[in-house]
Design an enzyme around this catalytic site. Structure first.
Site, PDB file in Angstrom:
ATOM      1  N   ASP A 226       0.946  -1.200  -0.040  1.00  0.00           N
ATOM      2  CA  ASP A 226       0.071  -0.107  -0.040  1.00  0.00           C
ATOM      3  C   ASP A 226       0.960   1.265   0.063  1.00  0.00           C
ATOM      4  O   ASP A 226       1.830   1.390  -0.801  1.00  0.00           O
ATOM      5  CB  ASP A 226      -0.974  -0.093   1.032  1.00  0.00           C
ATOM      6  N   TYR A 373      -3.626  11.287   0.957  1.00  0.00           N
ATOM      7  CA  TYR A 373      -4.257  10.918  -0.493  1.00  0.00           C
ATOM      8  C   TYR A 373      -4.206  12.306  -1.400  1.00  0.00           C
ATOM      9  O   TYR A 373      -3.646  12.270  -2.476  1.00  0.00           O
ATOM     10  CB  TYR A 373      -5.650  10.175  -0.339  1.00  0.00           C
ATOM     11  N   HIS A 427      -4.655  -7.872   0.290  1.00  0.00           N
ATOM     12  CA  HIS A 427      -3.974  -6.701   0.375  1.00  0.00           C
ATOM     13  C   HIS A 427      -3.294  -6.281   1.941  1.00  0.00           C
ATOM     14  O   HIS A 427      -1.947  -6.147   1.917  1.00  0.00           O
ATOM     15  CB  HIS A 427      -5.170  -5.563   0.409  1.00  0.00           C
TER      16      HIS A 427
END
Length: 451
Positions: A226, A373, A427
């Site tokens: 990630d 982000y 993930h």
């Protein structure tokens, strides 16, 4: 005249291509200040301070009061996890959280490993630093930095740490023993959030590089998935002479190779794809378009206006749990959306899941974590053209959000020495399949340290 100009242009391009294709390019090692106000003129305090996870009775009472006042909307009939987190199952989560979950016990477990803080570029950076309890005679541990992502935390590594630092007592050989450092990204858990705009993955890579130097490591291994995969990639692009090896369980490949998929279905070997690659990527429309589209709504919100949704999540434990745990469902296995409980307890315990949620709730960092982000919007493409010159390994877990074939990985990581098709997992690999990931890290390091 035009033919001569065209020929000269072609020749110039060919010469440029041969001269520049193997040229190593690195990210500039700049500097920053992310604390409030202007940067002080006095030197920064570089001391490393012990830290302990603590929570007051008042905080727990406030949490329980908020859970007791939760308002939920009933789900649609037979909606399962197709509309997001199913509120029928959320009732079970909230009941367990309120009445059975023992946060005090989890705090003791968190403090089982040594925690520290140190000030870098104006921010208090939190990290866990675990040394081997014992070493074979004449051996020194291999320093390994492990970096988490969103909506995870340093806690993701708690199950893999003993496999790396104390392998002999966990069924693994003593051939490779690691000293593990797990920092919290600025604005996550116990690492201080930036007061200024612009703290992105490149700045974080530089901060973590400074952390490793401060701990006395001139050369070290790095690992991440990630955001951790991107941060570690930037470290390798920034200071390749200090990174002995880069291990990833996710790769950001953004330079247009996906366009080849329109040509690859009938002749995959021509494009370097294996049969396993095709199994993991077919049907293309579902796995490379519809699934990423379904799973990326949060990304657009957090890349544009993270503070708005952050206000709601920071105020509601039920909302925070639903928002975070929904990712632990469908990012672990996309088929879990077909289940009423999202399959969460098939791979994780409620204690593990809620411990991760509590690291956001008790620190009030969901908003600052989401800002990462926005700060990285547009940055991914800028650094994607810079190839990584350090030895790299990738563990390709089959339920990762998007499969990246070895051929694509080599385009950005030309010194790819290890590429593993993992038998299972998604993930959150370190938390879901710690032994599989630990074995692949050990295999990768073993390839680099062959006599």
């Amino acid at each position: 005249m035009w033919p001569e100009i065209l020929l000269a242009s072609v020749l110039a391009f060919v010469v440029y291509w041969f001269v520049s294709r193997d040229k190593e390019e690195t990210l500039p090692l700049e500097d920053g200040w992310w604390g409030p106000g202007a940067r002080p003129t006095a030197p920064e305090d570089e001391s490393i301070r012990p830290f302990k996870v603590e929570t007051s009775d008042e905080e727990i009472k406030d949490l329980h009061r908020r859970i007791d006042g939760t308002r939920l909307t009933p789900p649609l009939e037979d909606s399962r996890f197709h509309y997001g987190f199913n509120s029928h199952y959320l009732k079970k989560i909230l009941s367990y959280w309120r009445n059975e979950f023992d946060w005090r016990k989890q705090v003791e477990m968190l403090n089982r490993y040594p925690h520290f803080k140190t000030r870098i570029e104006g921010l208090d950076i939190h990290f866990v630093h675990v040394k081997p309890p014992q070493l074979p005679p004449g051996r020194t541990p291999k320093p390994l930095l492990m970096v988490h992502g969103w909506p995870g935390s340093f806690y993701e590594f708690y199950k893999i740490i003993p496999l790396l630092t104390d392998p002999a007592n966990h069924g693994l050989s003593e051939e490779h023993v690691f000293e593990v450092i797990c920092p919290s990204i600025p604005g996550y858990a116990f690492s201080e959030a930036a007061s200024k705009k612009g703290l992105n993955s490149v700045a974080t890579a530089r901060i973590f590089y400074k952390l490793m130097l401060r701990l006395g490591f001139r050369e070290f291994y790095i690992q991440g998935g990630d955001w951790g995969a991107l941060i570690c990639t930037h470290m390798a692009q920034m200071v390749p002479s200090h990174v002995k090896g880069l291990h990833l369980n996710m790769a950001f490949i953004l330079n247009g190779r996906i366009l080849t998929l329109f040509l690859v279905r009938h002749c995959p070997r021509l494009f370097g794809f294996t049969q396993r690659d095709m199994e993991l990527m077919l049907p293309f429309k579902e796995k490379l378009f519809y699934r990423p589209l379904r799973e990326s709504g949060y990304m657009h919100i957090q890349s544009t206006k993270p503070d708005t949704v952050g206000c709601a999540l920071n105020d509601s434990p039920a909302g925070l749990a639903a928002y975070i745990l929904e990712k632990f469902s469908t990012w672990t296995d996309s088929e879990f959306q077909e289940l009423e409980d999202g399959g969460l307890e098939r791979k994780f315990s409620l204690d593990d899941l809620l411990t991760n949620v509590m690291l956001y709730w008790t620190t009030g960092t969901i908003t600052s974590s989401q800002r990462f982000y926005k700060e990285n919007r547009g940055q991914l493409f800028k650094q994607d053209r810079i190839k990584v010159s350090v030895p790299t390994g990738l563990a390709a877990f089959p339920c990762e959000l998007m499969h990246v074939p070895e051929r694509w990985v080599k385009g950005k990581y030309p010194r790819l020495v290890s590429y593993s098709y993992m038998p299972r997992g998604g993930h959150f690999a370190a938390l879901e399949e710690p032994e599989l990931l630990a074995r692949d890290i050990r295999k990768f390091v073993g390839l680099l340290e062959l006599p």
